[in-house]
Design an enzyme around this catalytic site. Structure first.
Site, PDB file in Angstrom:
ATOM      1  CB  CYS A 145      -0.913  -0.003   1.217  1.00  0.00           C
ATOM      2  SG  CYS A 145      -2.012   1.425   1.287  1.00  0.00           S
ATOM      3  CG  HIS A 178      -0.254  -3.661  -7.335  1.00  0.00           C
ATOM      4  ND1 HIS A 178      -1.387  -3.080  -6.825  1.00  0.00           N
ATOM      5  CD2 HIS A 178      -0.003  -3.023  -8.508  1.00  0.00           C
ATOM      6  CE1 HIS A 178      -1.812  -2.136  -7.655  1.00  0.00           C
ATOM      7  NE2 HIS A 178      -0.981  -2.081  -8.674  1.00  0.00           N
ATOM      8  N   GLY A 229      -9.097  -6.161  -7.361  1.00  0.00           N
ATOM      9  CA  GLY A 229      -9.292  -5.145  -6.348  1.00  0.00           C
ATOM     10  C   GLY A 229     -10.401  -4.194  -6.744  1.00  0.00           C
ATOM     11  NE  ARG A 230      -7.782   0.804  -8.681  1.00  0.00           N
ATOM     12  CZ  ARG A 230      -7.240   1.491  -9.670  1.00  0.00           C
ATOM     13  NH1 ARG A 230      -7.802   2.614 -10.073  1.00  0.00           N
ATOM     14  NH2 ARG A 230      -6.148   1.067 -10.279  1.00  0.00           N
TER      15      ARG A 230
END
Length: 319
Positions: free
Chosen positions: A83, A154, A216-217
């Site tokens: 993050c 990621h 995710g999104r």
């Protein structure tokens, strides 16, 4: 995802797929150890399998937080090392830990000693001026040696100096090939790819090179896509044939939450993308926005909103 994948969101997503592993929003070790655990960690039994995602950098605190999570019944404990938020950088956790692979390995070792459930790590391919070929390999080998059961990568660098968290979602280029190379270099390690994956078709394409895909999104903003997960990846029927049926099946849960004092909007805010791009979607969103936030709003508000929209089927989700 912080402030997004709370318990209500996860229950909604579980009504769309029985098999996908769900993740909590990232919780700091301080919040888990010293906060209201029932509020922060409580979850509905229907959410299984569900993983607790932790943020922290102190091995002893992470071990304790992992143990607390395992005692609550979580199926996996995940350490977030990806993050890019300013909040996590200032607290010495999240993506900034990509620069300290030995510390991350110590954290994983402590967590593994504390729990019997799997411990995994979510990371980036690198940060700032790091060479992803070196940085990702160093972190991956360190945490796997410490006992990490899987790596979720990621496929984008995080620029902690010069870019905002929002910019970090799009500006550094995605490098899926770097994650594929990691899998080839560590064939025995489960590698899950994440970042910019818009749908089920793209997810299936990645599985030719890695062991799993994290959405995710895309899963949050277009949750209807999840209706295709069980048929496409597990050869099983979706929990419900349509989104309207899934939302109807959630009514008993929502009624229980309302009886506990939860406001309707706390649940329905996660439905905003449910009918994206189908006739009536705007009316659905508008009705929830206008009426769902009012004190005392109940199930009738949600039913009235659903009545304004066309349905969305599992077949569409697979497209």
């Amino acid at each position: 995802m912080m402030d997004w994948t709370d318990r209500h969101c996860r229950v909604f997503h579980r009504h769309l797929t029985r098999r996908a592993l769900l993740y909590t929003e990232m919780l700091t070790t301080g919040a888990v150890i010293h906060g209201d655990r029932a509020r922060l960690l409580g979850f509905d039994a229907c959410e299984h399998p569900v993983a607790l995602q932790l943020g922290g950098s102190d091995p002893r605190e992470l071990a304790l937080a992992a143990q607390i999570g395992a005692d609550f019944g979580y199926d996996e404990i995940n350490l977030n090392v990806g993050c890019p938020s300013d909040r996590v950088k200032d607290g010495r956790f999240g993506a900034c830990l990509m620069a300290e692979p030995e510390l991350v390995a110590s954290c994983v070792d402590a967590m593994k000693r504390a729990v019997r459930v799997p411990v995994t790590v979510k990371c980036r391919i690198g940060i700032d001026d790091q060479d992803p070929e070196v940085a990702l390999d160093r972190l991956a080998r360190a945490v796997v040696a410490a006992g990490s059961d899987a790596l979720i990568v990621h496929a984008r660098k995080a620029w902690l100096n010069g870019l905002s968290p929002k910019e970090n979602r799009d500006i550094p280029p995605l490098d899926y090939d770097r994650v594929y190379r990691l899998k080839r270099a560590m064939p025995e390690v489960p590698i899950i790819i994440n970042g910019g994956i818009p749908g089920i078709g793209e997810a299936k394409a990645h599985l030719a090179y890695v062991d799993g895909v994290m959405l995710g999104r895309a899963a949050y903003h277009d949750p209807w896509r999840l209706l295709a997960v069980d048929p496409e990846f597990f050869g099983e029927a979706a929990p419900h044939a349509t989104l309207q049926a899934a939302l109807e099946a959630m009514m008993p849960y929502i009624a229980e939450q309302l009886a506990l004092g939860t406001r309707l909007h706390a649940v329905t805010r996660h439905f905003v993308g449910a009918f994206h791009a189908v006739p009536g979607a705007r009316a659905f969103r508008r009705h929830l926005a206008e009426h769902g936030v009012r004190p005392g709003a109940g199930l009738d508000v949600l039913r009235d909103a659903i009545a304004r929209v066309s349905d969305r089927s599992m077949a569409e989700a697979a497209e």
